[in-house]
Write a protein that holds these residues in place. Structure first.
Motif, PDB file in Angstrom:
ATOM      1  N   ASP A  36       0.844  -1.199   0.000  1.00 28.21           N
ATOM      2  CA  ASP A  36       0.000   0.000   0.000  1.00 28.21           C
ATOM      3  C   ASP A  36       0.884   1.255   0.000  1.00 28.21           C
ATOM      4  N   ILE A  37       1.510   1.531  -1.142  1.00 26.37           N
ATOM      5  CA  ILE A  37       2.504   2.617  -1.173  1.00 26.37           C
ATOM      6  C   ILE A  37       1.868   4.004  -1.091  1.00 26.37           C
ATOM      7  N   LEU A  38       0.567   4.096  -1.425  1.00 31.09           N
ATOM      8  CA  LEU A  38      -0.100   5.400  -1.373  1.00 31.09           C
ATOM      9  C   LEU A  38      -0.867   5.599  -0.068  1.00 31.09           C
ATOM     10  N   GLY A  39      -0.825   4.604   0.797  1.00 37.10           N
ATOM     11  CA  GLY A  39      -1.674   4.601   1.992  1.00 37.10           C
ATOM     12  C   GLY A  39      -1.276   5.582   3.077  1.00 37.10           C
ATOM     13  N   GLY A  40      -0.073   6.177   2.994  1.00 41.12           N
ATOM     14  CA  GLY A  40       0.335   7.163   3.976  1.00 41.12           C
ATOM     15  C   GLY A  40       1.001   6.578   5.212  1.00 41.12           C
TER      16      GLY A  40
ATOM     17  N   ASN B 139      -8.261  -0.662  -1.664  1.00 38.55           N
ATOM     18  CA  ASN B 139      -8.381   0.385  -0.644  1.00 38.55           C
ATOM     19  C   ASN B 139      -9.246   1.540  -1.130  1.00 38.55           C
ATOM     20  N   MET B 140      -9.073   1.906  -2.415  1.00 40.66           N
ATOM     21  CA  MET B 140      -9.869   3.000  -2.977  1.00 40.66           C
ATOM     22  C   MET B 140     -11.352   2.632  -2.995  1.00 40.66           C
TER      23      MET B 140
ATOM     24  N   THR C 243      -3.985  -1.029  -3.825  1.00 37.96           N
ATOM     25  CA  THR C 243      -4.406   0.371  -3.951  1.00 37.96           C
ATOM     26  C   THR C 243      -5.865   0.461  -4.399  1.00 37.96           C
TER      27      THR C 243
ATOM     28  N   TRP D 260       3.289   3.715   5.015  1.00 36.19           N
ATOM     29  CA  TRP D 260       4.013   2.665   4.303  1.00 36.19           C
ATOM     30  C   TRP D 260       4.963   1.894   5.222  1.00 36.19           C
TER      31      TRP D 260
END
Lengths: 138, 145
Positions: free
Chosen positions: A35-39, B139-140, B136, A41
């Motif tokens: 989840d690299i965009l999850g904040g 999650n979205m 991703t 990481w």
């Protein structure tokens, strides 16, 4: 018992312990890496793979100058260099399954002793997926 | 929090070095690739004409034993699994995909990358990207697992 088999057992023991210690038996940690965009990481998996790749790179350098293994047996190594559709499509599918469950085959197997019921659901499904591939492949 | 993060990274590195050592022993002493998906298929008798089945079975039993020993000694191997349906779907796709793509994180990601195998140099970034996109997107969509 032959030496090759003893080496296999030692390898399996260290591999299983390493996987357990690495934190990668925890699907939440693995998804935390993916989840690299999850904040929030979690870089752990990068260190697991990095550490393993560095040691194996040395092993491959040693292997190049060897005609037989340390136990005197032959090497059984993949020789294909073809980039084909199954390789790419298979990798895409594997990534999807890995992302959905947060488990790849190694951590799933050791899950059988850590979280038996849940891991068994994944492993049995994985075996079914492997069996289906064997049935349908050309 | 920073200390915790450091500890996680150290565990990861130590575990990774152990995995590398194990794969190196498998290669240099047993002459085989420590690719888990291939070994699972071989142990399950799903690779026809394989002479590796006995080794695959011994490897996998040892793998479980090694993890169990680590759990007993450290007492802190964390596992937080998703629900059963997620596990079943994920497992099915992982099984099919790893056989079709001839490997997983260990075979392509550890053994193949370090060998600079052309197939693994293709497969590894593809499955990493695919997994990152999957997580991703899930999650979205707010899929709660």
């Amino acid at each position: 018992m032959n030496k090759e088999l003893i080496a296999t057992i030692i390898s399996g023991l260290i591999f299983g312990a390493g996987l357990a210690i690495s934190g990668m038996a925890d699907p939440v940690r693995v998804k935390g890496f993916l989840d690299i965009l999850g904040g929030n990481w979690d870089p752990t998996l990068m260190f697991v793979m990095g550490g393993a790749v560095i040691v194996m790179a040395v092993a491959w350098v040693l292997q190049k100058s060897m005609t037989h293994t340390w136990t005197g047996s032959e090497f059984f190594l993949p020789t294909s260099t073809t980039i084909d559709r199954p390789l790419i499509l298979g990798a895409v599918l594997f990534g999807i399954g890995w992302g959905i469950a947060g488990l790849c085959p190694g951590p799933a197997l050791i899950g059988l002793v850590l979280e038996p019921l849940s891991a068994a659901v994944f492993v049995i499904s994985m075996l079914a997926g492997m069996y289906i591939f064997k049935l349908v492949k050309p | 929090m920073i200390d915790l993060q450091d500890a996680m990274i150290n565990e990861g590195l130590i575990g990774g070095l152990m995995i590398g050592l194990a794969a190196a022993i498998m290669l240099l002493a047993a002459g085989r690739i420590a690719g888990i998906s291939g070994l699972v298929a071989s142990a399950a008798g799903l690779i026809s004409g394989s002479s590796n089945r006995k080794y695959a079975i011994f490897f996998i039993v040892s793998l479980l034993l090694g993890a169990w020993i680590a759990e007993v000694l450290t007492g802190q191997v964390v596992t937080r699994y998703p629900d059963m349906l997620t596990l079943a779907i994920g497992g099915l796709i992982v099984g099919y995909g790893t056989r079709m793509g001839s490997g997983c994180t260990s075979g392509h990601g550890v053994c193949g990358l370090s060998r600079l195998s052309k197939r693994s140099l293709f497969a590894t970034p593809i499955f990493m990207a695919s997994a990152i996109i999957t997580v991703t997107v899930l999650n979205m969509l707010g899929v709660d697992q």
